[in-house]
Design an enzyme around this catalytic site. Sequence first.
Site: not given
Length: 140
Positions: A128, A59, A93, A114, A51, A87, A117, A104, A11
Site C-alpha cells: 500500500e 461493496f 472497522t 470509518n 482496492y 490497527r 485505514h 474510528r 479517508k
Amino acid sequence: MKTNRTFTMIKPNAVENGHIGAIIQQITEGGFKILAMKYTHLSAGEARKFYEIHQEKPFFETLVSFMSRSPIVVMVLEKENAVEDFRKFIGATNPEVAEKGTIRQKYGKDVTENAIHGADSNENAEKEASFYFSKREIFD
C-alpha cells in the site's frame, strides 16, 4: 518495508469534516512517527486499482465511489510492532463498536466511512505504501 512500519490513510469523510489535524495529532501522541505523508485525490481508476482485491465483493463500487469523491491523506508510520499496534489504536472497522477514544470511534460514520485505514499485515503495509510513495519519499 521494515516490520516496524505501517501504512495509513485518512479517508474522505474525515478530510471533508476537517479532522486531519486532530487525527495526525492523535497518531503522533500515540507514539507513531510519520516517515512520509501526502495529501492526494484518487481518481476512480486509481481507487479501483488500490482496492482490486475487493473487486468481486458487492461493496466494491460503493467503496470506489467513496474513496474517489474527495481528497485523502496517506502516511507511512513507524513504531515498534507498527501494524498490529496501529490497527488496535484506530479501533474496530465499525465505529459503533470501536473502543472509546479510538480514531474510528471519534471520527467514523459507519463501516465504509470509518475515517481511517490501517494496513492489516506487514506485506500489505509495504504494498500500500508503494502505491503512493517512492522509496525516496519515505524518510527515516
